[in-house]
Design a protein around this motif. Structure first.
Motif, PDB file in Angstrom:
ATOM      1  N   LYS A  51     -36.462 -15.563  15.878  1.00  0.00           N
ATOM      2  CA  LYS A  51     -35.610 -14.379  15.911  1.00  0.00           C
ATOM      3  C   LYS A  51     -36.073 -13.332  14.895  1.00  0.00           C
ATOM      4  O   LYS A  51     -36.122 -12.124  15.181  1.00  0.00           O
ATOM      5  CB  LYS A  51     -34.162 -14.774  15.625  1.00  0.00           C
ATOM      6  N   LEU A  52     -36.502 -13.806  13.714  1.00  0.00           N
ATOM      7  CA  LEU A  52     -36.994 -12.892  12.680  1.00  0.00           C
ATOM      8  C   LEU A  52     -38.315 -12.264  13.100  1.00  0.00           C
ATOM      9  O   LEU A  52     -38.551 -11.063  12.908  1.00  0.00           O
ATOM     10  CB  LEU A  52     -37.152 -13.638  11.353  1.00  0.00           C
ATOM     11  N   PHE A  53     -39.204 -13.069  13.745  1.00  0.00           N
ATOM     12  CA  PHE A  53     -40.475 -12.530  14.235  1.00  0.00           C
ATOM     13  C   PHE A  53     -40.244 -11.431  15.257  1.00  0.00           C
ATOM     14  O   PHE A  53     -40.937 -10.412  15.276  1.00  0.00           O
ATOM     15  CB  PHE A  53     -41.311 -13.650  14.846  1.00  0.00           C
ATOM     16  N   LYS A  54     -39.266 -11.640  16.128  1.00  0.00           N
ATOM     17  CA  LYS A  54     -38.970 -10.639  17.151  1.00  0.00           C
ATOM     18  C   LYS A  54     -38.453  -9.344  16.533  1.00  0.00           C
ATOM     19  O   LYS A  54     -38.679  -8.257  17.101  1.00  0.00           O
ATOM     20  CB  LYS A  54     -37.938 -11.184  18.151  1.00  0.00           C
ATOM     21  N   TRP A  55     -37.809  -9.453  15.413  1.00  0.00           N
ATOM     22  CA  TRP A  55     -37.303  -8.252  14.754  1.00  0.00           C
ATOM     23  C   TRP A  55     -38.425  -7.493  14.048  1.00  0.00           C
ATOM     24  O   TRP A  55     -38.465  -6.266  14.045  1.00  0.00           O
ATOM     25  CB  TRP A  55     -36.221  -8.651  13.718  1.00  0.00           C
ATOM     26  N   ILE A  56     -39.361  -8.246  13.469  1.00  0.00           N
ATOM     27  CA  ILE A  56     -40.461  -7.627  12.704  1.00  0.00           C
ATOM     28  C   ILE A  56     -41.548  -7.102  13.640  1.00  0.00           C
ATOM     29  O   ILE A  56     -42.067  -5.991  13.448  1.00  0.00           O
ATOM     30  CB  ILE A  56     -41.064  -8.650  11.720  1.00  0.00           C
ATOM     31  N   ILE A  57     -41.923  -7.895  14.662  1.00  0.00           N
ATOM     32  CA  ILE A  57     -43.030  -7.530  15.547  1.00  0.00           C
ATOM     33  C   ILE A  57     -42.452  -6.980  16.840  1.00  0.00           C
ATOM     34  O   ILE A  57     -42.102  -7.728  17.754  1.00  0.00           O
ATOM     35  CB  ILE A  57     -43.925  -8.739  15.812  1.00  0.00           C
ATOM     36  N   ARG A  58     -42.339  -5.673  16.938  1.00  0.00           N
ATOM     37  CA  ARG A  58     -41.744  -5.030  18.110  1.00  0.00           C
ATOM     38  C   ARG A  58     -42.234  -3.600  18.247  1.00  0.00           C
ATOM     39  O   ARG A  58     -42.853  -3.063  17.345  1.00  0.00           O
ATOM     40  CB  ARG A  58     -40.222  -5.035  18.031  1.00  0.00           C
TER      41      ARG A  58
END
Length: 455
Positions: A448-455
C-alpha cells in the motif's frame, strides 16, 4: 600505414582523454576558424571551379555559414558542457539527478557534392565541440573543393585527431565501416545511399544520423503575396542551379493565382539572371554529365513555359518552369535536384494533399499564405520548413535541421549538433545519511505504501 591502422590511431588518441577538456575543444574550434579565414579566397575559387558559385553565394551557403556556426559554438560551448540538472521523483528523494554530455568516441562524417564545404564542416564543428575524434569523407565529385579541404585539415590537425579521406565512396566507405567500429556515422546525401550506410551501420549497432532528401513541396495559397512569394521561391529554387536538398521540388498553386504567380516567376527570373542565365555570374552549373543527362530527361514530362535551353559542354541548364505534368510521371516521383520547377494548380486542400502524400515525409515544406499556415503545417509531416519563405530555416542555428522517414533521421545545427555527437549520460547521486528501511526486504505489508510513493 593502412587505412585500418589510421582509424585505430584515432581510437588510441581518443582513449587518452586529450579531446575531452573544454580548453582543448575550444582551441580546435579556433584553429578551424583560422584556417577557414586563411583560405577564404581559395575556397571561392574551388567552389567556382566545381559548381560556378559566386563569392556572395559561397559566403551565405558555404564558408560564411560555417564560420557563423563556429562563432556560436565557441560562445556557447562551456555552457553546453555543464551537467544538466533534472528533477528527482518522490521514490528517489533526497537524491540529486543530472545529465552529463559525454563524447561518443570516433565518428565518421560523409558529405555530398552540392555544398561540399558546408555539409562536411558544419557537422565537423559539432563533432569537435562534443569532444570526439573524427574521420571526414568528402565527395569525389567536387574535386577542387575536396583537394583544398584536405589541405586545410592536414595542415591544421594531427591525422590521429581528424583524418581526411578521399576516394570513391562506394569503395572507401565500406572498407572503413566493415573493418572498424565507429561510434557514430553522420551521412548527408541520397536516400538510396543512405539505406546502404544504414545497413552497414546496423551490422555493428552503430548509431547514425542520415540527412537525406525527397520531394519538398511548396504550396502557394490564394491569399499569398505574389510578388514576394515569387522572389523567395526563385531565390531558393535556382540557387546552386537547383542542386539543393531543401529547394522547393514542385509548386502547388491555388488555381485562382496560378497565372499571376507564373507571370511573376518569369519576371523575377529575368531580373535575377538576365536574358541569358548562362552568362550570369550568379547562376551555377550542373555538377557533372551524369546529372545533366538525368535532368534534361524531365523536359519531356510536361509543357515548358519558361527556359528549357541547355548546353552539355558547359554543364548548363536554364532555369525552367514546367506545367501540365502528370502526378505519376518521373518528374513528380523522383527528387529533381536541379533547376526545373513543375507547377501544378489545385482548387482544394485535399487535392494538394493527395499529391504531397505520394512522396511522404519530405525534408522540407513551404507554405505561402497570409492566414492558413497552421492548417497546412499540421496536415503535412515533414522535417522542417518555412511560412512565407523557403530554405532559410536551415541558416538559423537555433533550429534543428533534419528529416524524417525517407528524408532522414536525426538532426543537427547549433546545440543540436553538439547533442548529436554526444551521449547523454544519466546520473543520480544519493546521500547516505537518509536510508529508510522501507527500501529493503522484507517487503511484506509495504504494498500500500509502495502504491502511494510510486504513482
Amino acid at each position: 600505414m593502412s587505412l585500418v591502422n589510421k582509424l585505430s590511431a584515432l581510437r588510441d588518441l581518443y582513449n587518452t582523454g586529450i579531446t575531452r577538456p573544454f580548453d582543448y575543444r575550444k582551441k580546435q574550434l579556433q584553429k578551424l576558424k583560422a584556417v577557414i579565414e586563411k583560405y577564404e579566397q581559395q575556397l571561392y575559387n574551388a567552389l567556382h571551379e566545381d559548381l560556378k558559385k559566386s563569392p556572395e553565394e559561397c559566403w551565405v551557403t558555404e564558408n560564411g555559414f560555417v564560420l557563423a556556426e563556429i562563432n556560436n559554438t565557441i560562445r556557447q560551448l562551456e555552457r553546453w558542457m555543464q551537467p544538466e540538472s533534472t528533477g528527482t521523483n518522490l521514490v528517489n528523494l533526497p537524491s540529486k539527478s543530472y545529465v552529463i554530455a559525454e563524447p561518443l568516441g570516433v565518428v565518421l562524417i560523409i558529405s555530398p557534392w552540392n555544398y561540399p564545404f558546408q555539409l562536411l564542416f558544419t557537422p565537423l564543428v559539432g563533432a569537435i565541440a562534443a569532444g570526439n575524434c573524427i574521420v571526414m569523407k568528402s565527395s569525389e565529385f567536387a574535386p577542387a573543393t575536396t583537394a583544398l579541404m584536405k589541405q586545410m585539415i592536414e595542415e591544421t590537425f594531427e591525422p590521429g585527431y581528424i583524418l581526411f579521406i578521399e576516394g570513391d565512396g562506394a569503395h572507401v566507405v565500406p572498407e572503413m565501416m566493415n573493418n572498424f567500429v565507429f561510434d557514430h556515422v553522420f551521412y548527408t546525401g541520397s536516400t538510396a545511399v543512405g539505406k546502404i550506410i544504414y545497413q552497414m551501420a546496423a551490422q555493428q549497432l552503430v548509431p547514425v544520423t542520415l540527412e537525406l532528401g525527397g520531394k519538398s513541396p511548396c504550396v502557394v495559397e490564394s491569399d499569398a503575396d505574389i510578388k514576394v512569394t515569387a522572389k523567395r521561391i526563385v531565390m531558393t529554387k535556382f540557387s546552386n542551379a537547383g542542386q539543393m536538398s531543401v529547394a522547393p521540388d514542385y509548386l502547388l498553386v491555388h488555381a485562382s493565382v496560378k497565372d499571376a504567380l507564373i507571370n511573376e516567376l518569369k519576371n523575377v527570373l529575368q531580373k535575377f539572371f538576365g536574358d541569358d542565365p548562362r552568362s550570369s555570374e550568379y547562376y551555377g552549373k550542373i555538377i557533372n554529365e551524369k546529372q545533366f543527362d538525368r535532368l534534361v530527361k524531365y523536359f519531356a514530362d510536361g509543357k515548358i513555359i519558361h527556359g528549357g535551353r541547355s548546353d552539355k559542354s558547359r554543364s548548363y541548364i536554364e532555369p525552367t518552369l514546367i506545367t501540365d505534368v502528370d502526378p505519376g510521371s518521373a518528374i513528380m516521383l523522383e527528387e529533381i535536384f536541379g533547376p526545373i520547377l513543375p507547377i501544378i494548380s489545385f482548387d482544394t486542400m485535399e487535392q494538394a494533399l493527395t499529391i504531397i502524400n505520394r512522396n511522404k515525409n519530405p525534408l522540407a515544406f513551404y507554405i505561402f499564405t497570409s492566414s492558413k499556415e497552421k492548417v497546412w503545417l499540421n496536415a503535412v509531416p515533414f522535417g522542417g520548413g518555412c511560412v512565407n519563405n523557403a530554405s532559410w530555416h536551415l541558416t538559423n542555428h537555433n533550429l534543428p535541421f533534419g528529416g524524417r522517414g525517407f528524408s532522414g533521421t536525426g538532426h543537427y545545427h547549433g546545440k543540436y549538433s553538439f547533442d548529436t555527437f554526444s551521449h547523454k549520460k544519466a546520473i543520480m547521486k544519493t546521500p547516505t545519511w537518509f536510508d529508510p528501511s522501507i527500501k529493503y526486504p522484507p517487503f511484506k505489508g509495504k504494498l500500500k505504501l509502495f502504491k502511494w510513493i510510486i504513482r
